[in-house]
Write a protein that holds these residues in place. Structure first.
Motif, PDB file in Angstrom:
ATOM      1  N   ARG A   2       0.866  -1.174   0.000  1.00  0.00           N
ATOM      2  CA  ARG A   2       0.000   0.000   0.000  1.00  0.00           C
ATOM      3  C   ARG A   2       0.904   1.227   0.000  1.00  0.00           C
ATOM      4  N   ILE A   3       0.817   2.005  -1.077  1.00  0.00           N
ATOM      5  CA  ILE A   3       1.789   3.072  -1.311  1.00  0.00           C
ATOM      6  C   ILE A   3       1.081   4.422  -1.407  1.00  0.00           C
ATOM      7  N   GLY A   4       1.527   5.370  -0.581  1.00  0.00           N
ATOM      8  CA  GLY A   4       1.039   6.739  -0.665  1.00  0.00           C
ATOM      9  C   GLY A   4       1.860   7.531  -1.665  1.00  0.00           C
ATOM     10  N   PHE A  99      -2.544   2.121  -4.553  1.00  0.00           N
ATOM     11  CA  PHE A  99      -2.012   3.475  -4.459  1.00  0.00           C
ATOM     12  C   PHE A  99      -2.996   4.406  -3.750  1.00  0.00           C
ATOM     13  N   TYR A 100      -2.418   5.248  -2.897  1.00  0.00           N
ATOM     14  CA  TYR A 100      -3.168   6.258  -2.151  1.00  0.00           C
ATOM     15  C   TYR A 100      -2.641   7.625  -2.592  1.00  0.00           C
ATOM     16  N   PHE A 101      -3.461   8.371  -3.305  1.00  0.00           N
ATOM     17  CA  PHE A 101      -3.038   9.650  -3.880  1.00  0.00           C
ATOM     18  C   PHE A 101      -3.427  10.771  -2.913  1.00  0.00           C
ATOM     19  N   LEU A 123      -8.542   4.100 -10.118  1.00  0.00           N
ATOM     20  CA  LEU A 123      -7.098   3.870 -10.118  1.00  0.00           C
ATOM     21  C   LEU A 123      -6.475   3.901  -8.729  1.00  0.00           C
ATOM     22  N   CYS A 124      -7.086   4.620  -7.796  1.00  0.00           N
ATOM     23  CA  CYS A 124      -6.450   4.828  -6.495  1.00  0.00           C
ATOM     24  C   CYS A 124      -7.502   5.201  -5.464  1.00  0.00           C
ATOM     25  N   HIS A 125      -7.079   5.239  -4.225  1.00  0.00           N
ATOM     26  CA  HIS A 125      -7.830   5.920  -3.181  1.00  0.00           C
ATOM     27  C   HIS A 125      -7.302   7.350  -3.102  1.00  0.00           C
ATOM     28  N   ILE A 126      -8.173   8.304  -2.855  1.00  0.00           N
ATOM     29  CA  ILE A 126      -7.773   9.697  -2.698  1.00  0.00           C
ATOM     30  C   ILE A 126      -7.757  10.032  -1.205  1.00  0.00           C
ATOM     31  N   VAL A 127      -6.651  10.579  -0.759  1.00  0.00           N
ATOM     32  CA  VAL A 127      -6.466  10.939   0.651  1.00  0.00           C
ATOM     33  C   VAL A 127      -6.452  12.458   0.743  1.00  0.00           C
TER      34      VAL A 127
END
Length: 215
Positions: A2-4, A99-101, A123-127
């Motif tokens: 899990r990558i920010g 991916f955590y954007f 494509l990703c989770h938005i943080v």
């Protein structure tokens, strides 16, 4: 893993970027956090420092935040740094990762102006980290997506860690009173002592040595 991902011009990098990113990494229990400098930012004027100088400053900041890595994928692309295209490339190259954007509320408010912005949710989770003076309102085109997808960090960790994309995770993180525009003004005015509160000392030493942002 899990990558920010925290993208930006980092012109220059400062604690307003670094401290919230570290808080996100810890609170969401991310395996890695990548700082991703833009080459051609779609929504900003050209940078003052070169790509090489901005990479050097990120490397120096990394000494204080050793859990961070630097991703230069957008610096190697001779085209606007559209987040959707970047994420598609990353997922194609490394499909095993989630991916955590990371963005501020200011970027969330303006998200509907981004290239193919609705594709981000596949494509990703938005943080989202709070930014003083910015708030998403019901008349914003992003509002329906926010209402549907918004979760706290704790709820995401307990309910949705198996999902690869789609959440908007609203973080509760201490606001940092720093902005690159203000920092460049301080540097131009020679207010170096003030700058020490905003940037790692090694970054400030590099700025002074390279005579960046100074008249």
């Amino acid at each position: 893993m899990r990558i920010g991902i925290l993208g930006g011009t980092f012109d220059p990098v400062h604690y307003g970027h670094l401290r919230p990113a570290e808080a996100v990494r810890q609170q969401l229990q991310l395996d890695e956090l990548w700082l991703m400098p833009n080459r051609i930012p779609p929504h900003k004027a050209a940078t003052s420092a070169t790509s090489t100088q901005r990479l050097a400053m990120l490397a120096l900041a990394q000494q204080e935040f050793p859990a961070f890595s630097i991703c230069d994928i957008e610096l190697t692309r001779d085209a606007p740094s559209y987040s959707v295209i970047t994420l598609e490339q990353l997922i194609h190259a490394q499909p095993q990762h989630t991916f955590y954007f990371i963005m501020g509320t200011d970027s969330l408010v303006q998200l509907a102006t981004w290239h193919q912005w609705q594709q981000l949710f596949s494509l990703c989770h938005i943080v989202v980290c709070g930014r003083s003076g910015w708030q998403l309102t019901p008349d914003n085109p992003v509002w329906p997506q926010y209402q549907q997808r918004q979760l706290s960090a704790s709820n995401h960790l307990t309910q949705h860690t198996n999902l690869r994309a789609g959440d908007i995770i609203q973080m509760e993180i201490e606001l940092q009173p720093f902005a690159s525009t203000q920092l460049r003004q301080w540097l131009e005015q020679g207010q170096l002592q003030r700058c020490l509160t905003a940037v790692p000392a090694a970054v400030l030493d590099y700025i002074v040595a390279e005579q960046l942002y100074q008249s």
